[in-house]
Motif scaffolding. Structure first.
Motif, PDB file in Angstrom:
ATOM      1  N   ASP A  74       0.947  -1.029   0.021  1.00 19.23           N
ATOM      2  CA  ASP A  74       0.004   0.036   0.061  1.00 19.23           C
ATOM      3  C   ASP A  74       0.954   1.225   0.097  1.00 19.23           C
ATOM      4  OD1 ASP A  74       0.567   0.118   2.957  1.00 19.23           O
ATOM      5  OD2 ASP A  74      -0.984  -1.545   2.872  1.00 19.23           O
ATOM      6  N   LEU A  76       1.708   3.797   1.768  1.00 18.10           N
ATOM      7  CA  LEU A  76       1.232   4.993   2.457  1.00 18.10           C
ATOM      8  C   LEU A  76       2.028   5.851   3.006  1.00 18.10           C
ATOM      9  CD1 LEU A  76      -2.316   3.834   3.556  1.00 18.10           C
ATOM     10  CD2 LEU A  76      -1.857   4.998   1.304  1.00 18.10           C
ATOM     11  N   ALA A 133      -5.356   3.236  -0.318  1.00 19.93           N
ATOM     12  CA  ALA A 133      -4.473   3.418  -1.307  1.00 19.93           C
ATOM     13  C   ALA A 133      -5.045   3.271  -2.763  1.00 19.93           C
ATOM     14  CB  ALA A 133      -3.459   2.098  -1.445  1.00 19.93           C
ATOM     15  N   GLN A 136      -6.791   6.998  -3.073  1.00 14.45           N
ATOM     16  CA  GLN A 136      -5.534   7.746  -3.408  1.00 14.45           C
ATOM     17  C   GLN A 136      -5.628   7.976  -4.933  1.00 14.45           C
ATOM     18  OE1 GLN A 136      -1.381   6.675  -2.532  1.00 14.45           O
ATOM     19  NE2 GLN A 136      -1.275   8.761  -1.511  1.00 14.45           N
TER      20      GLN A 136
END
Lengths: 250, 253
Positions: A74, A76, A133, A136
């Motif tokens: 992911d 992040l 994710a 995003q």
């Protein structure tokens, strides 16, 4: 939308991929499957310019900023909250802070994460981080979505649920997708076209299969479709022939 | 406030109190020579007199000024040079060998040279504290950027971010974590630089007082000053820990 023509990729002197040709048409969902280590991810990295091919051509009919990339991890930013992580791409595109965060909050809500905006990634579960994710990337409204085994780390139930949510979104928005996966069932249930990569080194595209199952699809129900089983067997046979035998005597 | 009898803090405090009681008792019984190991009560009296007659304040001011200015300047220099070296290969090529040498030697040996160059006042102490801190922070920042999680870099790049966004969103926060991890050591180094600088040549400061105490064989004053320096460094440790929790709240939330 995306054409990869005669692309070769090498790491130093070591050739990884050769003569890679694949095409993903606008609105099409394509998957790329192949043995582990064959170089599937390298193709996606070349498309996003994270890796420079040795030769060949990659043509995109969309601007680079309309290409979204969903990674295997992911990835992040741990020091940003879920909302700030989702807003990051919008902020990079000069969307004002307040608007970016408001849009991020909407995306989180639409992916079932209402009320989680202030949490840091370490306070979220694996499935929740994956949704952040996805939010995003989708918040940037990409026209081409590249996904590198995005749900590999999730358990089967969460994985199926998130795949279904994402598939629904892709079908509604008519996104063009190139998915790299080692999961044959995931590839067939989501895709219009499946490309099979041969065993490396010097891996190449060995076959292309159309998935003749109507849309919209349900990930679980698609698996009961008669075509699903026959394609799964064909892909299985192809990949079994590609994988090197395991010497258990070792 | 509740005191937990099985907590490590209680056990440590109890051990310290026991040590002081034994030390005091042995001194009173004449088993310890007060010339070498004066009893805690005498050390406390010296401490009280230092503050009581106000003699200590100019010395504290001198040491604190040198340590704090050296710490802040060292942090600034270390961060700037670390970023420069990590982001510009030519800077790394020039700086890395110098920093490796400076890191390998005991940097306090530079104290006499700073006294020759900068005199016996504040500047030479600041310079020593600065160099001690700057080298430490340089490596924290340099390694912090070099070892930054490449997945985060690629994530920002694929979201359309450039170098400026990378610095703001990835490098600075990750380096902050590294720097904060080294801040306590840096505080210790800054005080080492200030006190050792004063020890070598000065007319004020805790290092100067220590040097005076040593030359007059005043063990009580020496111990009082050591305790004082330790107490102030511990206070700064606590402050840096609070700062770390504030700046890295994503890690502690």
């Amino acid at each position: 939308m995306l054409r990869v023509q005669n692309v070769a990729i090498a790491y130093g002197a070591e050739p990884i991929l050769e003569n890679i040709d694949l095409e993903v048409k606008a609105g099409e969902f394509a998957s790329l499957i192949g043995p582990s280590g064959s170089g599937k991810t390298s193709i996606l990295r070349a498309v996003t310019s994270l890796l420079r091919p040795q030769s060949g051509m990659i043509e995109l009919d969309v601007p680079r900023n309309e290409v979204g990339f969903l990674f295997q991890d992911d990835a992040l930013l741990p020091w940003r909250t879920a909302r700030q992580n989702v807003a990051l791409g919008l902020r990079i595109r000069n969307v004002a802070m307040e608007e970016a965060e408001a849009r991020a909050e909407q995306w989180l809500s639409s992916l079932g994460l209402a009320g989680f905006g202030d949490r840091y990634p370490r306070q979220l579960s694996g499935g929740q981080r994956k949704r952040v994710a996805i939010a995003q990337v989708l918040a940037l409204r990409p026209r081409l979505l590249l996904m590198d085994e995005p749900f590999a780390s999730l358990d089967a139930i969460v994985r199926t649920r998130i795949t279904q949510e994402l598939l629904g979104w892709v079908e509604r928005e008519r996104l063009t997708v190139l998915l790299v996966t080692h999961d044959l069932e995931e590839a067939i249930s989501a895709s219009d076209v499946v490309y099979v990569l041969s065993q490396g080194p010097r891996a190449t595209i060995r076959s292309r299969h159309e998935v003749k199952i109507a849309r919209p699809r349900n990930v679980l129900e698609t698996r009961r479709h008669p075509f699903f089983g026959s394609l799964l067997r064909r892909l299985w046979d192809e990949l079994s022939g590609e994988s090197p035998p395991v010497d258990y005597a070792l | 406030m509740k005191i937990r009898l099985n907590s490590p803090t209680f056990r440590r405090s109890a051990a310290l109190v026991l040590l002081l009681v034994l030390w005091e008792s042995f001194s009173q019984l004449g088993w310890l020579d007060p010339f070498y190991a004066p009893p805690p009560s005498r050390v406390a009296k010296v401490m009280v007199s230092l503050f009581g007659d106000g003699e200590i304040w100019p010395h504290l001011e001198a040491t604190f000024s040198a340590a704090i200015i050296g710490l802040l300047a060292g942090l600034a220099v270390g961060i700037i040079l670390g970023f420069g070296a990590a982001l510009m290969p030519i800077v790394a090529e020039l700086l890395e060998p110098v920093m490796i040498v400076l890191n390998a030697i005991p940097r306090v040996i530079l104290a006499p040279l700073f006294v020759i160059w900068l005199g016996i006042d504040l500047a030479s102490k600041v310079a020593l504290a600065l160099i001690l801190v700057a080298v430490l922070i340089f490596f924290a920042v340099y390694s912090g950027i070099k070892e930054v999680d490449q997945r985060l870099v690629e994530r920002v790049l694929t979201l359309g971010g450039g170098r400026r966004v990378l610095i703001r969103e990835v490098y600075v926060p990750s380096v902050t974590a590294w720097v904060m991890g080294n801040l306590k050591v840096a505080v210790g180094f800054a005080f080492t630089g200030a006190v050792v600088g004063e020890f070598v040549a000065s007319s004020r400061g805790l290092g100067y007082l220590l040097q005076f105490a040593q030359s007059t064989y005043n063990a009580a004053l020496t111990i009082a000053l050591i305790v004082l320096i330790m107490a102030f460094v511990l206070v700064l440790f606590a402050l840096s820990e609070r700062l770390e929790r504030r700046l890295l709240r994503w890690r502690y939330t």
